[in-house]
Motif scaffolding. Structure first.
Motif, short mmCIF file in Angstrom:
data_model
loop_
_atom_site.label_atom_id
_atom_site.label_comp_id
_atom_site.label_asym_id
_atom_site.label_seq_id
_atom_site.Cartn_x
_atom_site.Cartn_y
_atom_site.Cartn_z
N UNK A 73 0.83 -1.20 0.00
CA UNK A 73 0.00 0.00 0.00
C UNK A 73 0.86 1.26 0.00
N UNK A 74 1.96 1.23 0.74
CA UNK A 74 2.85 2.39 0.80
C UNK A 74 3.42 2.72 -0.58
N UNK A 75 3.83 1.71 -1.33
CA UNK A 75 4.38 1.95 -2.67
C UNK A 75 3.34 2.54 -3.61
N UNK B 251 1.29 10.04 -5.40
CA UNK B 251 1.53 11.37 -4.87
C UNK B 251 0.96 11.61 -3.49
N UNK B 252 0.61 10.54 -2.78
CA UNK B 252 0.04 10.67 -1.43
C UNK B 252 1.13 10.37 -0.41
N UNK C 61 12.49 9.44 -1.45
CA UNK C 61 11.74 10.15 -2.48
C UNK C 61 10.82 11.23 -1.92
N UNK C 62 10.87 11.41 -0.62
CA UNK C 62 10.12 12.53 -0.02
C UNK C 62 11.08 13.54 0.59
N UNK C 63 12.37 13.42 0.23
CA UNK C 63 13.35 14.44 0.63
C UNK C 63 14.04 14.21 1.94
N UNK C 64 13.76 13.09 2.63
CA UNK C 64 14.39 12.82 3.92
C UNK C 64 15.60 11.89 3.72
N UNK D 79 7.74 8.64 -15.80
CA UNK D 79 7.75 7.51 -14.86
C UNK D 79 7.97 7.98 -13.43
N UNK D 80 8.81 9.01 -13.25
CA UNK D 80 9.17 9.47 -11.90
C UNK D 80 8.57 10.83 -11.58
N UNK D 81 7.41 11.13 -12.14
CA UNK D 81 6.84 12.47 -11.91
C UNK D 81 6.34 12.67 -10.48
N UNK D 82 6.34 11.61 -9.67
CA UNK D 82 5.96 11.75 -8.26
C UNK D 82 7.16 12.10 -7.38
N UNK D 83 8.37 12.11 -7.95
CA UNK D 83 9.56 12.49 -7.18
C UNK D 83 9.56 13.99 -6.89
N UNK D 84 10.32 14.37 -5.90
CA UNK D 84 10.58 15.79 -5.68
C UNK D 84 11.37 16.34 -6.87
#
Length: 739
Positions: free
Chosen positions: A465-467, A473-474, A505-508, A603-608
């Motif tokens: 579910x996390x992936x 984008x959630x 991928x969320x900047x951490x 493909x990676x448009x959900x990345x920062x």
């Protein structure tokens, strides 16, 4: 029922399960040879009665404890001489325990606490050695030409009071001598030193007298590959199927997997991941060597033997620092009692290691995965198939087994989570030979949701579910699901690795590295797919020196995997190694000629944005083109405005893909389109945005609008075509069909 006093001898082969894994038939042959040539003649000579053999051990009754110990001494001396003449791989070593006490006789069998004590005493003996109880020692201490070394009082399993125990020193020069352990810790420096010297003298004399007798190795603590964790650390070695029936292989592996999974739910333990223990188990190493390589204090090993509906399971928990067995148990049960055996083993480990469980952990461990053993059997088969996916048939078999498990028990949460895992793998890797991307994504969501409905603590379902949430984008929901997976299974390397990816991928980035380090400590010999994941996390966190070796190892094992070449090309370029970067990019383009930066940007448009541009810049530096097949259209040839709209207003295209596939595509006035090839017929919608033609088809790439450009064809390829349509996925040459 009859009771009487007797001397009990129990012998057990050292490392029988591991020897059987290497050479099952040869090990069994050598055991039977030792029985006929050594044990049976000695038992008869000393008036003993062989009560029974127990797989890799035997139980013998004597009227005299002196006869029992003489038999044990002669057996070990003969075995030592035999082993000295054999290659190391053909030697069997026995531990022998002797006790004196009251027994219960039932037919030909014997039972009782005295038998249990003999069994526990046996585990204290050195390989090739003998241990005896205090009751036996009191009767034999001056009657045989051997010496003794006191082990003090030992707390042994299921025996209320501590039991005195002694090592037997097989040396006539030490006859009648006993070295006692000191109890007082206040004056240890002088008495203990004297005792240590005495023990060394006795064991040294023994080695001089019997150079072939193996003395227990010193603690491996100084050669551990990793510092021991600050909590009890355990490796569950793969259970060995000694049935001689390959059909039970999946059951032995499944028992290993389940014990690892269940123990991984205990926050007070540190448990090594399954791949690392299976990988190291393929090498013929001692338990202490295994523990040193994995960096754990304790090792659980066992064997499984099936006969019809019955199972015999042997389990032993070993302290790898001391080399002693903490407890050992034999279970002779019906197959239907398998979960009860697992529960008992887990509870005994937790008790032996003095681990405290939270209420939530107790509830999780008490939950039975399914009441349907046939469903459980299919689930185990699916898990064995799904260790490493390699081809379409493996996927199909895995899904079939999971589905059969669900058909038999619709409330089997683990089976639903297994389907979710396969579906998300198909979706992420674009394995359209099973399902379209849209269908795979929906199945993954639905199966993970059903698993969590049945079991809200299912770690695998939370991971899937996390992936899905991350790519949608959630971010906050993805982080919550990933943390729930880790909380549900705090020793699961996959859960920590997944959390690290989401953090990256969320900047951490710093937190991502920390979590991935935890994952790699839990799985120090990870599979190639996990090595690739770890390398990607380190690369994203700008730690290329750590990421590149992992990705290189993954590429070697997975030479046709697109991400291995993609990320290596980018990482090399990021580190300034343009030559290696170009080589990796060339191999990527050789395997996947349509590789391009525009595709990766979708493909990676959900990345920062910073991470996406970092990756695209590195790939560009390595030599990856902007469009498929290296297409580079001229700005002056690009079709725009009214001319572009006229190409899709109730028009039909007839053309050919760059790869040679013929196609026809029709557009109506309402923005609908139909596309057809010899093998494909799909419909979708189109629109014009910023002089780009944007399309989406049901079940297509990422379920979103994908945009490209149309150029007048000035290339030499397919000169009959009027136009070229370029998208992140294809280059198509076409002309308008006559009206």
């Amino acid at each position: 029922m009859e009771r009487h006093l007797a001397a009990i001898l129990i012998a057990d082969v050292v490392g029988y399960s591991r020897l059987s894994e290497i050479d099952e038939e040869g090990t069994r042959f050598r055991f039977q040879r030792d029985m006929k040539e050594i044990f049976e003649p000695q038992i008869a000579e000393h008036s003993g009665r062989l009560v029974k053999t127990m797989g890799d051990g035997l139980l013998v009754e004597f009227h005299s404890v002196v006869d029992a110990l003489r038999c044990a001494v002669n057996v070990q001396q003969q075995k030592a001489k035999m082993n000295a003449a054999l290659p190391p791989g053909e030697r069997l070593e026995f531990r022998i325990g002797v006790n004196l006490g009251d027994i219960i006789v039932e037919g030909e069998d014997i039972h009782g606490e005295s038998v249990n004590i003999a069994d526990r005493i046996q585990t204290l003996a050195r390989p090739g050695g003998i241990a005896i109880s205090g009751a036996a020692y009191d009767q034999v201490k001056s009657k045989l030409s051997v010496g003794y070394a006191s082990l003090g009082e030992q707390k042994v399993k299921n025996i209320g009071e501590p039991v005195r125990a002694y090592h037997v020193v097989l040396d006539p020069a030490a006859a009648g001598s006993t070295v006692f352990a000191r109890k007082s810790p206040r004056r240890w420096h002088i008495p203990a030193a004297i005792a240590a010297v005495a023990v060394l003298l006795l064991t040294g004399a023994s080695l001089w007298w019997q150079p072939w007798v193996l003395i227990e190795e010193p603690s491996p603590i100084n050669r551990f590959a990793y510092p021991l964790p600050d909590k009890p650390s355990v490796a569950v070695l793969p259970f060995i199927n000694v049935s001689g029936d390959k059909e039970h292989d999946h059951l032995a592996q499944g028992l290993t997997d389940d014990l690892i999974t269940e123990l991984s739910k205990v926050s007070g333990l540190f448990v090594i991941a399954r791949h690392s223990v299976f990988a190291i188990a393929n090498t013929p190493a001692k338990v202490q060597d295994v523990a040193a390589e994995l960096g754990v204090h304790y090792v659980l090993e066992g064997s499984l033997q099936g006969a019809g509906s019955r199972l015999r399971i042997n389990v032993k928990l070993i302290d790898a620092v001391t080399g002693l067995s903490l407890w050992a148990e034999r279970y002779d049960r019906q197959y239907a009692d398998l979960f009860a055996v697992q529960d008992d083993v887990i509870s005994k480990i937790i008790s032996a290691l003095a681990v405290k469980l939270s209420e939530g952990e107790r509830d999780q461990l008490a939950r039975i995965p399914t009441n349907n053993l046939e469903a459980y059997d299919y689930y185990l088969r699916a898990e064995q198939e799904g260790v490493t996916y390699s081809d379409v048939e493996t996927y199909r078999r895995t899904l079939s087994f999971y589905q059969k498990a669900i058909d038999l028990d619709p409330e089997f949460a683990n089976a639903h989570a297994g389907i979710a895992r396969v579906a998300v793998d198909v979706w992420r890797n674009d394995y359209t030979f099973l399902w379209s991307a849209a269908v795979a994504r929906k199945i993954a969501y639905d199966a993970a949701g059903q698993a969590l409905k049945l079991d809200p603590t299912n770690a695998r379902a939370h991971t899937v579910l996390a992936l899905l949430q991350l790519v949608d984008g959630r971010d906050a929901e993805a982080m919550d699901s990933a943390n729930r997976a880790v909380a549900a299974q705090p020793n699961d390397a996959e859960a920590f690795g997944n959390l690290a990816l989401i953090l990256a991928h969320t900047g951490n980035h710093d937190q991502a590295v920390a979590q991935m380090e935890k994952a790699l400590r839990l799985d120090p010999s990870p599979p190639p797919s996990f090595q690739l994941l770890a390398g990607i996390v380190f690369y994203t966190a700008r730690e290329n020196d750590r990421g590149i070796p992992l990705m290189e190892a993954a590429r070697t094992a997975l030479p046709d995997a697109e991400p291995a070449h993609e990320y290596l090309a980018a990482a090399y370029a990021a580190g300034g190694d343009r030559v290696s970067g170009a080589e990796a990019a060339a191999r990527l383009l050789q395997l996947f000629p349509d590789t391009n930066l525009t595709y990766y940007s979708y493909l990676y448009d959900y990345w920062r944005e910073g991470d996406l541009q970092y990756h695209l810049t590195n790939l560009r530096a390595a030599g990856i083109p902007e469009w498929p097949f290296g297409f580079d259209g001229k700005e002056t040839d690009r079709v725009a405005g009214t001319e572009l709209r006229n190409l899709i207003d109730d028009k039909t295209w007839i053309g050919k893909h760059k790869n040679g596939t013929d196609f026809i595509q029709h557009f109506d006035k309402a923005g609908n389109t139909a596309y057809r090839t010899a093998n494909t017929s799909i419909t979708g919608i189109v629109e014009v945005a910023d002089n780009r033609l944007c399309e989406t088809f049901g079940g297509s790439f990422l379920d979103r609008m994908v945009c490209g450009y149309i150029y007048r064809n000035t290339t030499r390829q397919d000169p009959a075509a009027q136009y070229v349509h370029v998208t992140p996925q294809a280059v198509k040459f076409f002309s308008l069909a006559p009206p």
